[in-house]
Design a protein around this motif. Structure first.
Motif, PDB file in Angstrom:
ATOM      1  N   LYS A   1       0.816  -1.221   0.000  1.00 35.26           N
ATOM      2  CA  LYS A   1       0.000   0.000   0.000  1.00 35.26           C
ATOM      3  C   LYS A   1       0.847   1.267   0.000  1.00 35.26           C
ATOM      4  O   LYS A   1       0.597   2.192  -0.788  1.00 35.26           O
ATOM      5  CB  LYS A   1      -0.928   0.012   1.220  1.00 35.26           C
ATOM      6  CG  LYS A   1      -1.681   1.333   1.381  1.00 35.26           C
ATOM      7  CD  LYS A   1      -2.772   1.251   2.413  1.00 35.26           C
ATOM      8  CE  LYS A   1      -2.245   1.261   3.813  1.00 35.26           C
ATOM      9  NZ  LYS A   1      -3.360   1.323   4.794  1.00 35.26           N
TER      10      LYS A   1
ATOM     11  N   ASP B   1       0.366   5.900   5.485  1.00 36.79           N
ATOM     12  CA  ASP B   1      -0.826   5.928   4.637  1.00 36.79           C
ATOM     13  C   ASP B   1      -1.671   7.187   4.865  1.00 36.79           C
ATOM     14  O   ASP B   1      -2.823   7.239   4.458  1.00 36.79           O
ATOM     15  CB  ASP B   1      -1.669   4.658   4.835  1.00 36.79           C
ATOM     16  CG  ASP B   1      -2.275   4.542   6.225  1.00 36.79           C
ATOM     17  OD1 ASP B   1      -1.875   5.304   7.128  1.00 36.79           O
ATOM     18  OD2 ASP B   1      -3.160   3.678   6.400  1.00 36.79           O
TER      19      ASP B   1
ATOM     20  N   ASN C   1      -6.699   3.639   2.735  1.00 32.86           N
ATOM     21  CA  ASN C   1      -6.793   2.210   3.037  1.00 32.86           C
ATOM     22  C   ASN C   1      -7.237   1.398   1.835  1.00 32.86           C
ATOM     23  O   ASN C   1      -6.958   0.215   1.755  1.00 32.86           O
ATOM     24  CB  ASN C   1      -7.766   1.980   4.195  1.00 32.86           C
ATOM     25  CG  ASN C   1      -7.271   2.662   5.458  1.00 32.86           C
ATOM     26  OD1 ASN C   1      -6.152   2.437   5.890  1.00 32.86           O
ATOM     27  ND2 ASN C   1      -8.098   3.536   6.007  1.00 32.86           N
TER      28      ASN C   1
HETATM   29 CA    CA Z   1      -4.960   3.472   7.652  1.00 31.72          CA
END
Ligand code: CA
Ligand code: UD1
Length: 482
Positions: free
Chosen positions: A26, A109, A234
């Motif tokens: 990610k 993130d 996310n």
């Molecule tokens: Ca997160």
């Protein structure tokens, strides 16, 4: 003065990022031309901390390699098999054993926070004398975030995660951004008391907030005024939201620096690109990578530039270019394709449906229509006729074509490389140039035209073409009086 307190930044990048459903970790997904973790590294560096520690685990080698490339010298530490943000911070503290200042925890993130916001959070923390000051935000839809739970006197009591929240708690609109300043010692002490008895079986960093409060060590939340910058990525929906917010910010920044952006909504500018004042960007244009655009240039519409250098007052219209250099005042397009190491000289022109690769087009030289130019060196003030093709590949190797100054070629030429055309030379239409052409020569390679009279009537009798040909011939014979 408390501002002399040492600062360490911890960046959490060890999580799996399951909701992305991706082969790529990610934190390596890009927005604005840079991976999520790269934005957070930049923000951290802007605060000029004494140390930066990045915690990795999932796809460790790839994430660590990107961190080392983007921010050499940053300390990378490994999280063990115990999951959770609390465990990640514990791993970071193992690399900060001698450290007793403030620890700013950032999530890899959460890419859009600006250094000024974090500097403000630090000031609030140092002014308040608390053990932790966390950044909070009020958002329209708090789903998925941890909620900031306050007591009757409105003081922060604890954080509760979405998956552990009661309906009343889930109704709270103030969220935990995932960014905190802790004093190192109480953080270390309380983390030792955090367990994994929660809905996700993880060691939550957020539990430290409640524990510090119970220990009466002082807990505060600083509400950010820019909730859009608090976005946590996310899944891919949030990834595109982050990209949109970042791009709007980048476009606005260049507009205020003097760049005309006609349609911000369809203009995408990477954070790594540089634009000079009085550049004009027309709709549907992507300015990507390390591209630089000099003053007065016009780019677009419908144009994509990646890692290009565009000179002053140049024009690039409806074209695609990668690793190309366009000189001052040159024009490219519409519908040109510039591939790596295409170099268009000052005042040069690459026109409609022209592909250029690994070639130099000299100052004032033009390749206006329907051409392929590869591995070629073209001098100055040259004009290539429509449909010029450099045949640079003989099935075994690539060869170069060299064209001197002031050369004019006829339409539909093929230059079979390796071949050299001397200064001032000319070629006829349809020529296939297999041998060098001396300076000043005219090269012709097409046989003289022959007309075979009556061929159609003889060989295609009864066709429409034969009928109209016969009619035209008799009309002509009557006119000639024969
Ligand atoms: Ca997160
Ligand atoms: C976290 C917060 C939540 C907050 C939200 C803000 C916790 C328990 N929850 O939730 O309160 O509202 O961020 O965006 O902290 N990571 C590790 N190691 C791990 C797990 C995660 O380093 O074992 C890293 C991830 O790579 C990521 C960050 O920590 O960069 C946050 O992890 P994530 O799982 O996304 O937490 P959220 O559920 O978003």
């Amino acid at each position: 003065m408390t501002s002399t307190t040492e600062l360490a930044v911890v960046i959490l990048a060890a999580g799996q990022g399951t909701r992305m459903r991706s082969r790529t970790p990610k934190v390596l997904h890009p927005v604005g031309g840079r991976p999520l973790v790269g934005h957070v590294l930049d923000t951290a560096a802007a605060l000029d901390p004494h140390r930066i520690v990045v915690v990795v685990r999932h796809e460790r080698e790839r994430v660590a390699a990107t961190v080392a490339e983007l921010a050499p010298g940053v300390v990378v530490v490994d999280q063990d098999e115990v999951p959770g943000t609390g465990r990640a911070v514990e791993a970071a503290l193992d690399a900060l054993t001698d450290f007793d200042g403030d620890v700013l925890v950032l999530s890899a993130d959460v890419p859009l926070l600006e250094p000024a916001t974090l500097a403000g959070l630090l000031d609030t923390h140092r002014g308040g004398g608390t053990a932790v000051t966390l950044l909070s935000a009020r958002v329209d839809d708090p789903t998925g975030y941890g909620r900031v739970i306050r007591d009757d006197s409105d003081a922060v009591a604890r954080i509760v995660e979405q998956k552990d929240a009661s309906p009343d708690e889930a109704a709270v609109g103030e969220i935990n951004v995932g960014v905190y300043v802790f004093r190192a010692a109480p953080l270390r002490d309380q983390l030792a008391h955090v367990g994994t008895a929660n809905a996700q079986g993880e060691k939550y960093l957020t539990d430290v907030v409640g524990l510090l409060r119970e220990a009466r060590l002082g807990v505060a939340a600083s509400l950010t005024s820019d909730a859009s910058a608090a976005l946590g990525v996310n899944d891919r929906v949030q990834l595109s939201q982050a990209g949109l917010t970042l791009n709007a910010r980048t476009v606005r920044r260049w507009q205020l620096e003097g760049v005309t952006v006609v349609d911000p909504a369809s203009t995408w500018i990477d954070v790594t690109a540089t634009l000079a004042p009085d550049v004009t960007i027309l709709p549907n244009t992507h300015v990507l990578g390390a591209t630089t655009v000099a003053a007065g240039a016009t780019i677009g519409p419908d144009t994509s530039l990646r890692d290009c250098e565009i000179g002053e007052d140049a024009t690039v219209t409806r074209s695609d270019a990668t690793l190309a250099v366009v000189g001052p005042g040159a024009t490219v397009g519409p519908f040109s394709y510039l591939r790596p190491n295409a170099r268009v000289g000052e005042g040069g022109k690459v026109g409609t449906f022209v592909e250029v690769k690994n070639s130099v087009i000299g100052a004032g030289s033009k390749v206006p229509h329907l051409s392929y130019i590869g591995d070629t060196e073209i001098g100055e003030r040259v004009n290539l006729g429509a449909g010029a093709i450099t045949a640079n590949y003989d099935d075994i190797a690539k060869h170069r074509t060299v064209i001197g100054d002031e050369v004019h070629t006829g339409s539909h030429n093929v230059f079979v490389a390796p071949v050299t055309i001397g200064d001032g030379a000319k070629t006829g239409a349809g020529a296939v140039i297999r041998k060098d052409v001396p300076a000043g020569a005219l090269a012709l390679s097409v046989a003289p035209q022959r007309n075979i009279e009556g061929w159609v009537e003889k060989n295609r009798p009864g066709t429409g073409a034969a009928d109209v040909a016969a009619r035209a011939r008799s009309t002509q014979e009557a006119a000639d009086g024969s």
